[in-house]
Scaffold this motif. Structure first.
Motif, mmCIF file in Angstrom:
data_model
loop_
_atom_site.group_PDB
_atom_site.id
_atom_site.type_symbol
_atom_site.label_atom_id
_atom_site.label_comp_id
_atom_site.label_asym_id
_atom_site.label_seq_id
_atom_site.Cartn_x
_atom_site.Cartn_y
_atom_site.Cartn_z
ATOM 1 N N THR A 212 9.223 -26.023 11.869
ATOM 2 C CA THR A 212 8.389 -25.158 10.680
ATOM 3 C C THR A 212 6.814 -24.967 11.895
ATOM 4 N N PRO A 213 6.417 -23.788 11.623
ATOM 5 C CA PRO A 213 5.387 -23.820 11.805
ATOM 6 C C PRO A 213 4.176 -24.329 11.844
ATOM 7 N N SER A 214 3.509 -24.827 12.583
ATOM 8 C CA SER A 214 2.305 -25.078 13.761
ATOM 9 C C SER A 214 1.218 -24.395 14.050
ATOM 10 N N ALA A 215 0.296 -24.816 13.980
ATOM 11 C CA ALA A 215 -1.274 -23.731 14.281
ATOM 12 C C ALA A 215 -0.756 -23.971 15.942
ATOM 13 N N CYS A 216 -1.120 -22.995 16.511
ATOM 14 C CA CYS A 216 -1.014 -22.441 18.039
ATOM 15 C C CYS A 216 -1.922 -23.197 18.536
ATOM 16 N N PRO A 217 -1.566 -23.853 19.727
ATOM 17 C CA PRO A 217 -2.420 -24.853 19.982
ATOM 18 C C PRO A 217 -3.673 -24.011 21.719
ATOM 19 N N PRO B 122 -6.172 -19.020 18.731
ATOM 20 C CA PRO B 122 -6.697 -19.672 17.769
ATOM 21 C C PRO B 122 -6.702 -18.986 16.363
ATOM 22 N N GLY B 123 -6.311 -19.270 15.341
ATOM 23 C CA GLY B 123 -6.056 -18.574 14.753
ATOM 24 C C GLY B 123 -4.285 -17.794 14.069
ATOM 25 N N ARG B 124 -4.107 -18.668 14.816
ATOM 26 C CA ARG B 124 -1.911 -18.169 14.979
ATOM 27 C C ARG B 124 -1.836 -19.482 15.114
ATOM 28 N N THR B 125 0.015 -19.159 14.322
ATOM 29 C CA THR B 125 0.765 -20.060 14.370
ATOM 30 C C THR B 125 2.152 -20.013 14.945
ATOM 31 N N GLU B 126 2.617 -21.366 15.639
ATOM 32 C CA GLU B 126 3.535 -21.481 16.692
ATOM 33 C C GLU B 126 3.922 -21.857 16.034
ATOM 34 N N ARG B 127 6.143 -21.068 15.979
ATOM 35 C CA ARG B 127 7.197 -21.750 15.676
ATOM 36 C C ARG B 127 7.995 -21.904 16.920
ATOM 37 N N LYS B 128 8.896 -22.975 17.055
ATOM 38 C CA LYS B 128 9.746 -22.950 18.892
ATOM 39 C C LYS B 128 11.285 -22.911 18.169
ATOM 40 N N VAL B 129 12.352 -22.564 18.691
ATOM 41 C CA VAL B 129 13.698 -22.314 18.773
ATOM 42 C C VAL B 129 14.681 -23.509 19.564
ATOM 43 N N PHE B 130 14.937 -24.440 19.108
ATOM 44 C CA PHE B 130 15.685 -26.018 20.193
ATOM 45 C C PHE B 130 17.346 -26.132 20.578
ATOM 46 N N LEU C 202 6.911 -14.995 14.644
ATOM 47 C CA LEU C 202 7.235 -14.285 13.665
ATOM 48 C C LEU C 202 6.343 -12.797 13.787
ATOM 49 N N ASP C 203 4.985 -13.609 14.720
ATOM 50 C CA ASP C 203 4.218 -12.752 14.689
ATOM 51 C C ASP C 203 3.154 -12.254 15.849
ATOM 52 N N CYS C 204 4.422 -12.846 17.199
ATOM 53 C CA CYS C 204 3.538 -12.929 17.682
ATOM 54 C C CYS C 204 4.809 -13.745 19.028
ATOM 55 N N SER C 205 4.527 -12.362 20.247
ATOM 56 C CA SER C 205 5.055 -12.946 21.353
ATOM 57 C C SER C 205 4.208 -13.186 22.864
ATOM 58 N N ALA C 206 2.920 -13.965 22.876
ATOM 59 C CA ALA C 206 2.029 -13.916 23.608
ATOM 60 C C ALA C 206 2.428 -14.759 25.171
ATOM 61 N N CYS C 207 2.806 -15.797 24.276
ATOM 62 C CA CYS C 207 3.851 -16.658 25.566
ATOM 63 C C CYS C 207 4.896 -16.296 26.457
ATOM 64 N N VAL C 208 4.527 -16.389 27.635
ATOM 65 C CA VAL C 208 5.461 -15.979 28.662
ATOM 66 C C VAL C 208 6.192 -16.361 29.281
ATOM 67 N N SER C 209 7.520 -16.527 30.135
ATOM 68 C CA SER C 209 8.143 -17.164 30.731
ATOM 69 C C SER C 209 7.536 -16.822 32.515
ATOM 70 N N ALA D 279 -2.877 -9.491 22.063
ATOM 71 C CA ALA D 279 -2.973 -9.476 20.787
ATOM 72 C C ALA D 279 -1.358 -9.186 19.838
ATOM 73 N N PRO D 280 -1.545 -9.745 18.004
ATOM 74 C CA PRO D 280 -0.385 -10.203 17.702
ATOM 75 C C PRO D 280 0.749 -8.940 17.494
ATOM 76 N N HIS D 281 1.912 -8.913 17.603
ATOM 77 C CA HIS D 281 2.652 -7.852 17.235
ATOM 78 C C HIS D 281 4.188 -8.822 17.064
#
Length: 265
Positions: A14-19, A22-30, A63-70, A259-261
């Motif tokens: 379930t989406p939750s606050a991005c750590p 600020p102001g974004r949400t995070e979601r994970k697939v596992f 859903l609206d952000c791909s800022a996390c990069v491995s 920036a979110p995309h």
């Protein structure tokens, strides 16, 4: 002809606050890592950007952000900077030991002090000793803990000042979680030294990569990761080298990289 392992089932949180931003949400697939093929599955998922936590492999699926990069360090090509060389020399007296993945009271006390000093409001701040034991011991893959201690004096082991939970994968070392003495007056740069030590270990073992998890351009908490170049980042077309201009944009602020995309899947 049978497949080497059964294709895993994936789930989405379930989406939750991005750590991180600020102001974004995070979601994970596992997916779960279970059975005799857990190590092979973890290796395969690690190469496409998944991380392990206990018996689960996960990666961001926002859903609206791909800022996390491995990101992963190219261990054989890495040359420490002048500052990093001084740090290695300063901590050369530390006694380093590789331990089985078994939690100890000393490790947990160090973790609690580290979290209190560095991440008092973080998601791990409320961990108790059983939570820590689960983090270290519930590993279905090849894992170990590396301990860093001050020198032995008169036959007595030195004080524990750093520790790191590691997965050994087929193509490198994955740093799951590291913690260290971050109190006032402690040795400076212990977190950096732990990473430098593992780059050296990977190179000595002919393992090409050291996986550092996710880098978030524009996040102050993630800036330290780009100090270990050359490194690669995972993108839509696979792994490629992180460019100097990408790092410059990140250090200058969130900018276009933060920036979110919409993510294309």
């Amino acid at each position: 002809m049978t497949a080497p392992f059964r294709f895993p089932r994936f789930f989405v949180t379930t989406p939750s606050a991005c750590p991180y931003l600020p102001g974004r949400t995070e979601r994970k697939v596992f997916t779960e890592l279970t059975g005799p093929d857990a190590g092979e599955l973890n290796d395969a998922l690690g190469r496409i950007g998944f991380r392990r936590s206990q018996g689960v492999a996960y990666r961001p699926s926002c859903l609206d952000c791909s800022a996390c990069v491995s990101v992963r360090v190219l261990a054989a090509e890495f040359v420490p900077s002048t500052t990093q060389k001084r740090l290695i020399k300063r901590n050369a007296d530390l006694e380093v030991s590789v331990c089985r993945p078994w939690s100890t009271e000393e490790q947990f006390e160090l973790l609690r002090n580290y979290l209190s000093a560095r991440h008092p409001e973080g998601g791990m701040a409320d961990m108790d000793d059983l939570d820590y034991a689960d983090m270290v011991e519930l590993s279905p893959v090849d894992s170990y803990v590396v301990e860093y201690r001050e020198p032995t004096v008169e036959g007595r082991a030195g004080r524990l000042v750093g520790a790191c939970l590691i997965d050994r994968q087929g193509d490198g070392l994955s740093l799951i979680y590291s913690f260290f003495d971050a109190s006032e007056g402690a040795r400076p740069g212990l977190g950096t030294y732990i990473i430098l030590d593992h780059i050296k270990r990977a190179s000595a073992a002919d393992l090409p990569h050291v996986y550092l998890g996710y880098w978030v351009a524009g996040s102050k908490r993630m800036e330290y990761k780009v100090r270990f170049r050359p490194m690669e980042r995972l993108g839509p077309t696979g792994w490629r080298r992180l460019r100097d201009e990408e790092v410059a944009v990140s250090l200058a602020g969130v900018g276009e990289l933060g920036a979110p995309h919409v993510k294309k899947i």
